[in-house]
Design an enzyme around this catalytic site. Structure first.
Site, short mmCIF file in Angstrom:
data_model
loop_
_atom_site.label_atom_id
_atom_site.label_comp_id
_atom_site.label_asym_id
_atom_site.label_seq_id
_atom_site.Cartn_x
_atom_site.Cartn_y
_atom_site.Cartn_z
N LYS A 174 2.59 17.78 36.47
CA LYS A 174 2.72 19.17 36.93
C LYS A 174 2.07 19.38 38.29
O LYS A 174 2.57 20.16 39.10
CB LYS A 174 2.12 20.14 35.90
CG LYS A 174 2.98 20.23 34.66
CD LYS A 174 2.83 21.55 33.95
CE LYS A 174 3.89 21.67 32.88
NZ LYS A 174 3.71 22.77 31.95
N LYS A 177 11.42 22.83 30.11
CA LYS A 177 11.62 24.27 30.34
C LYS A 177 11.45 24.63 31.80
O LYS A 177 12.02 25.58 32.29
CB LYS A 177 10.53 25.05 29.60
CG LYS A 177 10.65 25.10 28.13
CD LYS A 177 9.61 26.11 27.62
CE LYS A 177 9.05 25.70 26.29
NZ LYS A 177 7.67 25.25 26.31
N LYS A 209 11.73 13.86 31.03
CA LYS A 209 12.05 14.58 29.80
C LYS A 209 12.73 15.92 30.08
O LYS A 209 12.53 16.52 31.14
CB LYS A 209 10.80 14.77 28.92
CG LYS A 209 9.74 15.60 29.56
CD LYS A 209 8.60 15.91 28.58
CE LYS A 209 7.67 16.92 29.22
NZ LYS A 209 6.73 17.57 28.37
P1 TYM Z 1 5.63 22.91 24.92
O1 TYM Z 1 6.00 24.33 24.80
O2 TYM Z 1 5.68 22.26 26.25
O3 TYM Z 1 6.49 22.04 23.93
C1 TYM Z 1 6.67 22.43 22.60
C2 TYM Z 1 7.06 21.25 21.73
O4 TYM Z 1 8.29 20.68 22.16
C3 TYM Z 1 8.12 19.28 22.36
N1 TYM Z 1 8.96 18.89 23.48
C4 TYM Z 1 9.83 17.88 23.44
N2 TYM Z 1 10.16 17.02 22.47
C5 TYM Z 1 11.11 16.12 22.74
N3 TYM Z 1 11.75 16.03 23.94
C6 TYM Z 1 11.44 16.89 24.95
N4 TYM Z 1 12.08 16.81 26.10
C7 TYM Z 1 10.44 17.87 24.72
N5 TYM Z 1 9.90 18.85 25.47
C8 TYM Z 1 9.01 19.46 24.70
C9 TYM Z 1 6.65 19.09 22.67
O5 TYM Z 1 6.23 17.79 22.39
C10 TYM Z 1 6.01 20.12 21.77
O6 TYM Z 1 5.83 19.60 20.46
N6 TYM Z 1 1.05 21.45 24.49
C11 TYM Z 1 2.07 21.90 23.56
C12 TYM Z 1 1.79 23.30 23.03
C13 TYM Z 1 0.55 23.40 22.22
C14 TYM Z 1 0.28 22.77 20.99
C15 TYM Z 1 -1.02 23.20 20.59
C16 TYM Z 1 1.00 21.91 20.18
C17 TYM Z 1 -0.55 24.14 22.53
N7 TYM Z 1 -1.50 24.03 21.54
C18 TYM Z 1 -1.58 22.76 19.41
C19 TYM Z 1 0.42 21.46 19.01
C20 TYM Z 1 -0.87 21.89 18.62
C21 TYM Z 1 3.42 21.80 24.23
O7 TYM Z 1 3.80 20.77 24.64
O8 TYM Z 1 4.18 22.90 24.31
#
Ligand code: TYM
Length: 327
Positions: A112, A198, A195
């Site tokens: 990022k 968003k 990957k």
């Molecule tokens: P975020 O919003 O970026 O992603 C949410 C979930 O989607 C999965 N993900 C993917 N999986 C497969 N392929 C992709 N291209 C892809 N993009 C996103 C992420 O692995 C995630 O599971 N940091 C976390 C949010 C968070 C969280 C937590 C998760 C904050 N606190 C506590 C678990 C426990 C995240 O990546 O959000």
């Protein structure tokens, strides 16, 4: 006693197939077996600039996606992160045991900051994994179902929990990441080396869960493919492999069977069918989302916050006592 799982998604952009296949799809299955807590992590979302009205809208939208995907509020607890202030408090305490190089090593932070430049990156972005650790260990979470891209953050969570326990006595459960083949990274349609994301600059990177039929067809048509014309599932053809993964995960047809189905049929046939598979998945999901009112969703989120608040409060009090705060 059921084991507890915790996970969350940021309301920071359009939720896409990667979020669904990497995370939510697994949650729906796990909620029968585990005590499940699913959060909308709005405090994580503001580590990059957000428009306040959009943030509010997206927070509700993410909860709608959880519900429409099959997260059942009778089985699972859903809430908004910022409504439980203990997350921020525990984050601050964990900040005092987390080390700067540990955070500098985080791939997501490096990606990022590379994108936007360190000068315009907020300290909150650097600290993102510590807040995530707080989210998880505040609830004695045993398993964290996430996409593969988040495994490094869960590893750091384990490190911080272990460090705290060692320094101040047994306090936190040491959590584990839970990933399956569906948590494999779903890659960008415009670039299979990155990957699906968003925050991607081009909308041709992802298929949003809100995309309509025409958009899905257009994006899949434009998705990059590898040289040759055979439909083969191989690391040498990463773009095609990614498309086959999406097809397979949404249709429950294995990659091997998909290969067989498209012997000597070529990319355009395969892509047309893939678009059908995606649309057949998205249409009922979008209908369910449309059927959910904001009021109903906010009620569920409030009930969820009410349920988790005492758990968070108790754990934070224990932490405060251990470190010498007067409570
Ligand atoms: P975020 O919003 O970026 O992603 C949410 C979930 O989607 C999965 N993900 C993917 N999986 C497969 N392929 C992709 N291209 C892809 N993009 C996103 C992420 O692995 C995630 O599971 N940091 C976390 C949010 C968070 C969280 C937590 C998760 C904050 N606190 C506590 C678990 C426990 C995240 O990546 O959000």
């Amino acid at each position: 006693m059921k084991k507890r799982i915790f996970s969350g998604i940021q309301p920071s952009g359009n939720l896409h197939l990667g979020n669904y296949l990497g995370a939510i799809k697994n949650w729906v299955k796990l909620q029968d077996e585990y005590e499940s807590i699913f959060c909308v992590v709005d405090m994580h979302a503001i580590t990059v600039p957000q428009d306040p009205a959009e943030l509010r809208r997206r927070t509700i939208e993410v909860a709608k996606v959880y519900l429409a995907s099959g997260i059942d509020p009778k089985k699972s607890t859903l809430f908004i992160q910022s409504q439980i202030s203990e997350h921020a408090e525990l984050c601050w305490i964990l900040n005092t045991i987390a080390k700067i190089p540990e955070l500098e090593k985080m791939t997501q932070f490096k990606d990022k900051t590379q994108k936007n430049g360190k000068e315009s990156s907020a300290v909150g972005l650097f600290d993102y994994p510590v807040l995530m650790a707080a989210d998880i260990i505040l609830y004695d979470t045993e398993l964290v179902p996430v996409g593969k891209d988040q495994k490094q953050h869960v590893e750091l969570t384990r490190t911080l929990a272990e460090r705290f326990n060692k320094k101040f006595g047994e306090t936190f459960v040491i959590p584990k990441a839970y990933t399956t083949e569906t948590s494999e990274n779903i890659m960008g349609l415009d670039d299979p080396s990155k990957k699906m994301s968003k925050s991607a600059k081009s909308e041709y990177n992802y298929i949003a869960l809100s995309d309509d039929e025409e958009t899905v067809r257009r994006k899949i048509k434009k998705a990059v493919t590898d040289s040759g014309s055979e439909i083969v599932y191989s690391d040498e053809k990463p773009a095609l492999k990614n498309l086959i993964n999406i097809y397979s995960l949404l249709s429950e047809i294995s990659p091997k069977e998909i290969e067989k189905k498209y012997v000597s049929k070529g990319y355009s046939n395969f892509k047309n069918d893939l678009a059908d598979v995606v649309i057949n998945f998205l249409t009922p999901l979008q209908q369910k989302i449309a059927d959910l009112t904001d009021e109903k969703v906010l009620q569920i989120l409030e009930a969820g916050a009410k349920k988790v608040r005492p758990i968070a409060k108790k754990k934070l009090e224990e932490v405060k006592k251990k470190i010498g705060f007067i409570i």
